[in-house]
Scaffold this motif. Structure first.
Motif, mmCIF file in Angstrom:
data_model
loop_
_atom_site.group_PDB
_atom_site.id
_atom_site.type_symbol
_atom_site.label_atom_id
_atom_site.label_comp_id
_atom_site.label_asym_id
_atom_site.label_seq_id
_atom_site.Cartn_x
_atom_site.Cartn_y
_atom_site.Cartn_z
ATOM 1 N N GLY A 113 0.629 -1.114 0.179
ATOM 2 C CA GLY A 113 0.056 -0.041 -0.054
ATOM 3 C C GLY A 113 1.142 1.261 -0.112
ATOM 4 N N PRO A 114 0.536 2.165 -0.782
ATOM 5 C CA PRO A 114 1.352 3.573 -0.911
ATOM 6 C C PRO A 114 1.049 4.504 -0.205
ATOM 7 N N GLY A 115 1.954 5.219 0.366
ATOM 8 C CA GLY A 115 1.555 6.378 1.257
ATOM 9 C C GLY A 115 2.839 7.479 1.020
ATOM 10 N N GLU A 116 2.902 8.600 1.973
ATOM 11 C CA GLU A 116 3.871 9.474 2.125
ATOM 12 C C GLU A 116 4.034 9.771 3.672
ATOM 13 N N ILE A 117 5.167 9.806 3.832
ATOM 14 C CA ILE A 117 5.631 10.315 5.084
ATOM 15 C C ILE A 117 5.402 11.942 5.517
ATOM 16 N N VAL A 118 4.260 11.983 6.392
ATOM 17 C CA VAL A 118 4.099 13.459 6.680
ATOM 18 C C VAL A 118 4.694 13.931 8.004
ATOM 19 N N GLN A 119 5.346 13.142 8.862
ATOM 20 C CA GLN A 119 6.034 13.714 9.903
ATOM 21 C C GLN A 119 6.930 12.664 10.488
ATOM 22 N N VAL A 120 8.093 13.132 10.895
ATOM 23 C CA VAL A 120 9.031 12.157 11.586
ATOM 24 C C VAL A 120 9.211 12.520 12.724
ATOM 25 N N GLY A 121 9.283 11.518 13.781
ATOM 26 C CA GLY A 121 9.203 11.658 15.267
ATOM 27 C C GLY A 121 10.330 10.774 15.958
#
Length: 88
Positions: free
Chosen positions: A41-49
């Motif tokens: 499933g495709p996605g996009e990194i919107v935040q890195v913690g």
């Protein structure tokens, strides 16, 4: 003092799930153990913690149907990451 483990992936990077991602209880109003995102499933990194105790980067990934916190082992870039430019 422990040095923070640097994240491998940047914000905005298109990624895909490398494993099936199930609700571990962190998505409210959805039963636990329900498949949320299938492998690939495709996605996009919107935040890195960062998880302090485990010293691990945590990636908030928008998969369209939901935003999930993922470990590096659960995602991979959709395209190969560009190699850093060699110093001239």
């Amino acid at each position: 003092m422990i040095d923070l483990r640097e994240p491998k992936y940047p914000w905005g990077l298109p990624v895909k799930a490398v494993v099936d991602l199930y609700n571990d209880g962190s998505v409210p109003d959805v039963p636990e153990d329900i498949l949320l995102v299938a492998k690939g499933g495709p996605g996009e990194i919107v935040q890195v913690g960062h998880h302090g105790e485990a010293n691990l980067p945590i990636y908030m990934v928008d998969f369209g149907v939901c935003v999930l916190g993922c470990l590096e082992e659960e995602i991979t870039p959709l395209q190969a990451l560009a190699a850093p430019a060699a110093a001239a």
